[in-house]
Design an enzyme around this catalytic site. Structure first.
Site, PDB file in Angstrom:
ATOM      1  N   CYS A  84       0.811  -1.204   0.055  1.00 10.85           N
ATOM      2  CA  CYS A  84      -0.032   0.004   0.015  1.00 10.85           C
ATOM      3  C   CYS A  84       0.861   1.433  -0.047  1.00 10.85           C
ATOM      4  CB  CYS A  84      -1.009  -0.009   1.168  1.00 10.85           C
ATOM      5  SG  CYS A  84      -2.218  -1.490   0.904  1.00 10.85           S
ATOM      6  N   HIS A 329      -9.397   3.928  -1.550  1.00 10.79           N
ATOM      7  CA  HIS A 329      -8.072   3.422  -1.729  1.00 10.79           C
ATOM      8  C   HIS A 329      -7.824   2.520  -2.906  1.00 10.79           C
ATOM      9  CE1 HIS A 329      -4.172   1.924  -0.306  1.00 10.79           C
ATOM     10  NE2 HIS A 329      -4.570   1.211   0.661  1.00 10.79           N
TER      11      HIS A 329
END
Lengths: 385, 138
Positions: A84, A329
């Site tokens: 991430c 996201h």
């Protein structure tokens, strides 16, 4: 050596973009950047590019995907994947190359097509690895920190929920955010359980998105804008709870290390940060991150949010964009979008979510890899020159 | 022809064997390693150690959403497994089984149970899950 500067940013509206292909997302973000550079940019000026994606759509999306989306076929394009922290690490790589003088005008572009994959990240939890987190999904990984933080400190469930309330409220004022609704602490507590102790509104949504920024040398920055933003520092580090440190059960030592590196390079400390975009993939993640970035003492993240300090009108605004919880996201795009948001904040262009004349902005990601046994954090610090 | 990857640590998986770094005391489980994840010693001197079947929950969650082949609610924990002798525990993920959700907390003692973790289509793949010791159940 030269100081890298951000001279332009582009972003598309995040959402469930079924009508757009992975390549379309890249093309849109690139065009948004090109159209937003104050004094314009000729594509032939771009001498290197870094592309952040984890390719969750499984399209074999290497650097050449960006060439196909932008027409930059003769330009070196490197794909970066770092869980991430992918987008922020792509930015860091570009800043390093500009700093070294090897690139003068670098494109950073991040994109993720999350909704084309029916399996996504959850299937990786079922891998045949007996001790590597079989059954540990992302909400479980972060939820374990919540369980331990609630046990070890005076953190309350309401304080954790307040982060989601704050970020959703900010998101309603931010035009690119995916989930445009407000919620209350009670709404968060009463939403369906995903992975106890985390509920649905403690989790970021599944979102497509893309973003791009332009990084240049100090010498060339004013060819593109009269208001460039300096890249003051960056850091990157990994950790795992398997190393046995007690703080890795409640917090993220990787964030502490990455932010120490970034602060040291910048000659700045947490007290100097005026605005931050941090990794709130789950509500608890942001609470822990206040502590790991040094915005408050260890164990005091709950009190920090309860006192309103990270709110839009607080003394340390965190995630004015609505954060991942509201904005979404799209993994490879996330870090690049956060850089774009800090760039806007430091230039005073953030509209309804503008904080009061910030000079220093911080961007942070924490990623989980290696079948939920490892963590990687990237931190970038930007400053008005 | 390659074999399934879970075969690589089969002996450790089935016998709770760890590997202790002689430089800093860190315990690797289940991978047999030649570098140390804590002190970075390389090459590290790693000594085989036996882990106990009783461990302690460090933290946990209860999973509600998982792929169809995994039962829910699924409690899963980070468990410390002490060595049979002196030294530090190994820290690993453990699935909980045969345990009421109300019995689980940070600090709860659990015991390793040899169980089927999944099937490869032809035969069960066995290793350890954890449960609250039976004699302590109400």
């Amino acid at each position: 050596m030269t100081d890298p500067h951000v001279v332009g940013a582009g972003m598309i509206d995040f959402g469930e973009l079924y009508e757009q292909s992975f390549d379309d997302l890249l093309e849109s973000a690139y065009l948004s950047l090109i159209e937003n550079v104050d004094k314009g940019v000729d594509p032939s000026d771009i001498d290197a590019a870094w592309y952040g994606t984890i390719d969750i759509a499984n399209e074999g999306s290497s650097g050449s995907a960006v060439a196909h989306a932008t027409g930059l076929f003769e330009t070196p394009i490197t794909r970066v994947e770092n869980a991430c922290a992918t987008g922020s690490d792509a930015f860091r790589n570009a800043a390093q190359a500009v700093k070294a003088g090897d690139a003068e005008v670098a494109l950073v572009i991040g994109a993720e097509k999350m909704t084309d994959s029916t399996e996504g990240l959850i299937a990786s939890a079922a891998l045949e690895r007996l001790w590597r987190g079989r059954g540990v999904t992302m909400p479980a990984y972060f939820g374990m920190r919540a369980t331990r933080h609630l046990e070890e400190y005076e953190t309350t469930r309401e304080q954790i929920a307040e982060i989601s309330v704050k970020n959703h409220e900010n998101g309603t004022k931010y035009p690119h955010a995916h989930q445009q609704f407000e919620c209350s602490v009670e709404d968060v507590k009463e939403s369906p359980t995903v992975s106890y102790p985390l509920n649905l509104y403690d989790c970021c949504p599944v979102t497509d998105g893309a973003s791009a920024v332009l990084v240049t040398s100090e010498d060339r920055a004013r060819e593109f804008t009269d208001d460039p933003i300096r890249v003051a520092g960056y850091g990157l580090a990994s950790d795992t709870f398997q190393r046995g440190a007690p703080e890795a059960l409640t917090n993220f030592p990787a964030t502490r290390q990455a932010s120490s590196q970034a602060y040291e390079r910048a000659g700045l400390g947490p007290e100097d940060v005026d605005v931050a975009e941090v990794h709130d993939c789950f509500s608890i993640t942001e609470l822990i991150t206040y502590e790991d970035l040094g915005f408050c003492e260890e164990g005091k993240g709950g009190q920090f949010v309860e006192e309103g300090r990270p709110h839009l009108d607080g003394d340390k605004p965190v995630n004015p964009s609505g954060g991942l919880l509201s904005k979404g996201h799209p993994i490879g795009a996330t870090g690049v979008a956060q850089i774009a948001e800090i760039f806007e904040q430091l230039r005073g262009e953030a509209g309804a979510v503008q904080v009061d004349e910030p000079e220093v902005g911080l961007q942070h990601n924490i990623g989980i890899g290696r079948n939920a046994t490892g963590a990687v954090s990237c931190v970038n610090v930007l400053e008005r020159p | 022809m390659s074999g399934p990857r879970y075969e690589r640590t089969r002996r450790q998986d089935q016998h709770l064997i760890g590997f202790e770094c002689q430089a800093c005391g860190w315990v690797s489980f289940p991978e047999e390693k030649r570098t140390c994840k804590r002190c970075g010693d390389a090459p590290a001197e790693m000594t085989e150690v036996q882990l106990q079947e009783r461990g302690e929950i460090q933290t946990f969650v209860v999973q509600q959403y998982l792929p169809d082949d995994i039962e829910t609610p699924q409690p899963v924990a980070i468990v410390d497994l002490p060595q049979a002798g002196e030294g530090e525990p190994a820290r690993a993920y453990g699935l909980l089984t045969e345990t009421d959700l109300e019995e689980i907390d940070v600090g709860t003692e659990v015991v390793a149970r040899f169980r089927e973790l999944f099937s490869d289509g032809e035969r069960p793949i066995n290793s350890f899950k954890f449960s609250v010791p039976r004699e302590e159940k109400a």
